[in-house]
Write a protein that holds these residues in place. Sequence first.
Motif, mmCIF file in Angstrom:
data_model
loop_
_atom_site.group_PDB
_atom_site.id
_atom_site.type_symbol
_atom_site.label_atom_id
_atom_site.label_comp_id
_atom_site.label_asym_id
_atom_site.label_seq_id
_atom_site.Cartn_x
_atom_site.Cartn_y
_atom_site.Cartn_z
ATOM 1 N N MET A 143 0.860 -1.212 -0.049
ATOM 2 C CA MET A 143 -0.005 0.211 0.117
ATOM 3 C C MET A 143 0.810 1.292 0.047
ATOM 4 O O MET A 143 0.593 2.257 -0.691
ATOM 5 C CB MET A 143 -0.896 0.037 1.213
ATOM 6 N N GLN A 144 2.115 1.325 0.685
ATOM 7 C CA GLN A 144 2.933 2.273 0.620
ATOM 8 C C GLN A 144 3.361 2.616 -0.749
ATOM 9 O O GLN A 144 3.744 3.788 -0.973
ATOM 10 C CB GLN A 144 3.998 2.264 1.776
ATOM 11 N N ASN A 145 3.952 1.487 -1.294
ATOM 12 C CA ASN A 145 4.446 1.775 -2.914
ATOM 13 C C ASN A 145 3.311 2.083 -3.805
ATOM 14 O O ASN A 145 3.730 2.626 -4.799
ATOM 15 C CB ASN A 145 4.932 0.552 -3.233
ATOM 16 N N ILE A 146 1.905 1.911 -3.629
ATOM 17 C CA ILE A 146 1.162 2.358 -4.386
ATOM 18 C C ILE A 146 0.819 3.690 -4.283
ATOM 19 O O ILE A 146 0.440 4.241 -5.339
ATOM 20 C CB ILE A 146 -0.299 1.494 -4.059
ATOM 21 N N GLN A 147 0.791 4.264 -3.151
ATOM 22 C CA GLN A 147 0.653 5.782 -2.738
ATOM 23 C C GLN A 147 1.725 6.597 -3.577
ATOM 24 O O GLN A 147 2.722 6.876 -2.762
ATOM 25 C CB GLN A 147 0.205 6.060 -1.426
ATOM 26 N N LYS A 148 1.520 7.187 -4.708
ATOM 27 C CA LYS A 148 2.599 8.011 -5.406
ATOM 28 C C LYS A 148 2.454 9.318 -4.851
ATOM 29 O O LYS A 148 1.453 9.626 -4.469
ATOM 30 C CB LYS A 148 2.522 7.943 -6.877
ATOM 31 N N ASP A 172 6.083 17.042 -0.381
ATOM 32 C CA ASP A 172 5.273 15.734 -0.832
ATOM 33 C C ASP A 172 3.993 15.482 -0.358
ATOM 34 O O ASP A 172 3.711 15.442 0.675
ATOM 35 C CB ASP A 172 6.286 14.554 -0.454
ATOM 36 N N VAL A 173 3.157 15.542 -1.464
ATOM 37 C CA VAL A 173 1.709 15.202 -1.088
ATOM 38 C C VAL A 173 1.136 14.083 -1.870
ATOM 39 O O VAL A 173 1.846 13.968 -3.026
ATOM 40 C CB VAL A 173 0.798 16.453 -1.416
ATOM 41 N N PRO A 174 0.064 13.460 -1.780
ATOM 42 C CA PRO A 174 -0.353 12.188 -2.483
ATOM 43 C C PRO A 174 -0.839 12.836 -3.915
ATOM 44 O O PRO A 174 -1.240 14.077 -4.053
ATOM 45 C CB PRO A 174 -1.438 11.799 -1.741
#
Length: 181
Positions: free
Chosen positions: A23-28, A54-56
């Motif tokens: 899930m952390q890797n998916i959230q660019k 940095d923001v989603p």
Amino acid sequence: MSRIIKIALITAAVSAAFMLVFMQNIQKTEKVVVVEKDIPAGTVISEDAVKVIDVPASVVNPSYARSPADVVGKVVKDGRVKGDFIPVEILTSKDAQPLSPDRAVMTVPVTSVEAKTLQSGSTVSFIVFDQTGSKVIEGFKVISVIREDSDKASLILDADLNSAAQLVPYLKLNSFKVVRR
């Protein structure tokens, strides 16, 4: 504890760890400029008034400034408060004249390939297409080029109202091509 319960607990813990990493890797995330201290309208932006965070990626608008170089030394037309993002269309140079009533500022999505040769001050035209053929709409000056990622970019344009009004329907249909003049 029975062996089955231990195996189940270990499997659950390992699965949860993998899911967390996944899930952390998916959230660019993307870098954007935010206001560090309030900036009243008409103020020249200083380095200490902004910072990059940095923001989603899902909350980033293509028009948001991505680098301090995009905003420092420019004047905000609309006031900003601490934590605000800074859309480039609210910025102007210290020497810029106010936008006259017969002019418009517009954002046009383009590919990174189209944006590669363009910069602030470039003049562009648009070839637009419909059922009857194609035509050229002229009268656009590039205010800023925003490179969003490897495929997408946006142009912030200054245009006369007539040219802007002619282009809008083609933007909605995505039936246009940018031509550098």
